[in-house]
Scaffold this motif. Structure first.
Motif, PDB file in Angstrom:
ATOM      1  N   GLU A 196    -107.405 -54.142  30.943  1.00 39.79           N
ATOM      2  CA  GLU A 196    -108.611 -54.811  30.449  1.00 39.79           C
ATOM      3  C   GLU A 196    -108.267 -56.145  29.794  1.00 39.79           C
ATOM      4  OE1 GLU A 196    -111.300 -52.417  28.227  1.00 39.79           O
ATOM      5  OE2 GLU A 196    -111.205 -50.782  29.670  1.00 39.79           O
ATOM      6  N   ALA A 197    -107.212 -56.179  29.019  1.00 36.89           N
ATOM      7  CA  ALA A 197    -106.787 -57.435  28.389  1.00 36.89           C
ATOM      8  C   ALA A 197    -106.346 -58.441  29.447  1.00 36.89           C
ATOM      9  CB  ALA A 197    -105.657 -57.172  27.403  1.00 36.89           C
ATOM     10  N   ALA A 198    -105.632 -57.966  30.463  1.00 36.86           N
ATOM     11  CA  ALA A 198    -105.186 -58.852  31.538  1.00 36.86           C
ATOM     12  C   ALA A 198    -106.374 -59.383  32.329  1.00 36.86           C
ATOM     13  CB  ALA A 198    -104.221 -58.115  32.456  1.00 36.86           C
ATOM     14  N   ALA A 199    -107.381 -58.554  32.543  1.00 35.93           N
ATOM     15  CA  ALA A 199    -108.580 -58.989  33.268  1.00 35.93           C
ATOM     16  C   ALA A 199    -109.305 -60.070  32.475  1.00 35.93           C
ATOM     17  CB  ALA A 199    -109.505 -57.794  33.534  1.00 35.93           C
ATOM     18  N   GLU A 200    -109.433 -59.870  31.170  1.00 37.27           N
ATOM     19  CA  GLU A 200    -110.071 -60.878  30.317  1.00 37.27           C
ATOM     20  C   GLU A 200    -109.290 -62.190  30.358  1.00 37.27           C
ATOM     21  OE1 GLU A 200    -112.840 -60.819  28.376  1.00 37.27           O
ATOM     22  OE2 GLU A 200    -113.406 -58.745  28.784  1.00 37.27           O
TER      23      GLU A 200
END
Length: 142
Positions: A57-61
């Motif tokens: 999720e952090a990488a997607a953001e």
């Protein structure tokens, strides 16, 4: 009357054109820009999927931030504001699922995969799928 527009965006020139078209032709509509990041899958192997899932999720953001920054530059030039949304999963399916919340979808005819030998001649795979299956009108921008 078109009040809410969804603009799927990747890092392609066609996506930028779609956003520009939307901002220029629908001055009173609220605009949401969605960037969909593919999720780790079981086909990658269980260990790889689990390792990636923790920070996915952090990488997607983070990945979406660069796309959204370009979108904000385009909107600032026109004194407009946009909503940004990060999607995770299959791009076409994610866009189609969100489309019901909007009056229309404006999408670039080809996305970032435009150089692949498997792409369609006139319309990219994601754009074609969205145009066929979305529950609202879809505008394709070349």
């Amino acid at each position: 009357m078109v009040e809410r527009i969804l603009v799927p965006m990747d890092d392609s020139e066609q996506a930028e054109r779609a956003l520009g078209y939307t901002l220029d032709n629908f001055p009173d509509a609220s605009v949401a820009v969605v960037h969909v990041v593919g999720a780790p899958s079981a086909m990658m192997g269980e260990a790889a999927s689990l390792a990636l899932a923790d920070d996915f999720e952090a990488a997607a953001e983070e990945r979406a931030a660069t796309v959204f920054e370009r979108a904000r530059q385009l909107t600032a030039d026109r004194d407009r504001e946009i909503e940004t949304v990060v999607g995770v999963g299959h791009p076409a399916r994610n866009i189609i699922d969100r489309a019901a919340e909007y009056d229309t979808v404006v999408i670039g005819a080809h996305g970032a995969d435009r150089g692949r030998a498997t792409r369609r001649f006139l319309v990219g795979n994601v754009a074609e799928t969205v145009s066929k299956r979305a529950p609202v009108p879809v505008v394709l921008v070349r």
